[in-house]
Enzyme design. Structure first.
Site, PDB file in Angstrom:
ATOM      1  CB  SER A 171       0.998 -65.962  31.759  1.00 45.86           C
ATOM      2  OG  SER A 171       1.005 -66.519  33.137  1.00 45.86           O
ATOM      3  CE1 TYR A 184       2.940 -61.177  34.184  1.00 43.48           C
ATOM      4  CE2 TYR A 184       1.490 -63.057  34.716  1.00 43.48           C
ATOM      5  CZ  TYR A 184       2.709 -62.505  33.948  1.00 43.48           C
ATOM      6  OH  TYR A 184       3.325 -63.531  33.587  1.00 43.48           O
TER       7      TYR A 184
HETATM    8  C1  BGC Z   1       4.561 -65.394  36.254  1.00 41.03           C
HETATM    9  C2  BGC Z   1       5.416 -65.960  37.335  1.00 41.03           C
HETATM   10  C3  BGC Z   1       4.638 -67.152  38.011  1.00 41.03           C
HETATM   11  C4  BGC Z   1       4.084 -68.168  36.805  1.00 41.03           C
HETATM   12  C5  BGC Z   1       3.140 -69.082  37.635  1.00 41.03           C
HETATM   13  C6  BGC Z   1       3.919 -66.335  35.194  1.00 41.03           C
HETATM   14  O1  BGC Z   1       3.261 -65.976  34.057  1.00 41.03           O
HETATM   15  O2  BGC Z   1       5.403 -64.406  35.516  1.00 41.03           O
HETATM   16  O3  BGC Z   1       5.809 -65.059  38.219  1.00 41.03           O
HETATM   17  O4  BGC Z   1       5.549 -67.873  38.748  1.00 41.03           O
HETATM   18  O5  BGC Z   1       3.415 -67.435  35.918  1.00 41.03           O
HETATM   19  O6  BGC Z   1       2.226 -68.795  38.597  1.00 41.03           O
END
Ligand code: BGC
Length: 286
Positions: A171, A184
């Site tokens: 991410s 996360y």
């Molecule tokens: C998340 C999303 C978020 C995006 C940008 C991703 O890794 O799961 O919820 O919108 O990152 O912030």
């Protein structure tokens, strides 16, 4: 209209209707968390590129079965396999089943991931552990199983110049801190150094390991961030390219990164984010 908003109304691109190149013909792929969202789009893109695909899911059984049928219609072999990626014995069983059905596996996409958001002072240990277990431990268990199979089999030059490819779906939050989402962001930061360390270790076996780091992609996980015009407008402040991404854009990146076109690409985080990691606040500030 100011420059920032000039293109905001334009839809995401529709790709030209050219037949997909069969860059992955004869390869066997396993995609975790493939029954919906980004995982589903990656599975479709790999299948269209000629791969046979294992659709892993943990709860979306019906959706996984529908996807298997859809891939069969598109000419790919596919099977659905249930497994919780954070559970060692289930992951081992999933790889055994994959090898029984397909003979081996060439491409493993560590996509399964989830969010359990909370203000930090209210975050429970259960929320922390659940996110770490799926997002980080899951990628560890699947990568380890993949490396064992790739090392056992070695290179099949008729199929690919490498012995196997691992794609970690990380991410932008492997580098962008994220208040309210500490578990996360920590899991994705972990994915970054896990991926790079594995990459360093297994390169001599001709195993390639890379990450894709999506930004804001239109999927159920972040619906709150895009499903009203107000939310969408707020989101655009974070995206220099001024549009949300679509899941099949991650699918196309995955096909390229898994293919021999990218054979010398190793240990990288490929950001597919419309510039979200470019510190958009500095467009005007600083
Ligand atoms: C998340 C999303 C978020 C995006 C940008 C991703 O890794 O799961 O919820 O919108 O990152 O912030």
């Amino acid at each position: 209209m100011d420059i920032e908003n000039r293109y905001q109304h334009l839809p995401s691109p529709v790709m030209p209707k050219v037949p997909p190149q069969k860059l992955l013909l004869g390869q066997k792929a396993l995609v975790t968390g493939a029954s919906s969202g980004i995982g589903r789009a990656i599975a479709v893109a790999l299948a269209d590129a000629g791969a046979d695909v294992v659709i892993n899911y943990s709860s979306g059984e019906e959706k996984a079965r529908i996807l298997v049928a859809e891939l069969a219609e598109r000419g790919a072999r596919a099977i659905a396999v249930r497994a919780d990626v954070g559970d060692e014995s289930q992951v081992e069983a999933m790889f055994r089943r994959t090898i029984d059905e397909f003979g081996t596996v060439d491409i493993v996409v560590n996509n399964a991931g989830l969010q359990q958001d909370a203000p930090f002072h209210e975050m429970t240990l259960a929320q922390w552990n659940r996110v770490m277990n799926v997002n980080l431990t899951g990628q560890f268990l699947c990568s380890r199983a993949a490396v064992r199979e790739f090392r056992r089999r070695g290179v099949r030059p008729e199929v690919s110049c490498s012995a196997g490819k691992i794609l970690c779906i990380s991410s932008v939050h492997e580098v962008i801190p994220w208040a309210g989402h500490v578990n996360y962001a920590a899991s994705k930061g972990g994915v970054m150094l896990m991926m790079k360390s594995i990459a360093q270790e297994v390169a001599p076996y001709r195993i390639r390991v890379n990450s894709i780091c999506p930004g804001a992609i239109r999927t159920p996980i972040n619906m709150e961030a895009w499903d009203t015009p107000k939310a969408y407008g707020e989101l655009m402040k974070l995206i220099p390219y001024k549009r949300i991404g679509e899941a099949d854009e991650i699918g196309r990146a995955a096909v390229w990164l898994a293919s021999d076109y990218a054979d010398y690409v190793h240990g990288i985080s490929l950001f597919v984010d419309g510039g979200m990691t470019l510190y958009p606040g500095f467009e005007t500030g600083g």
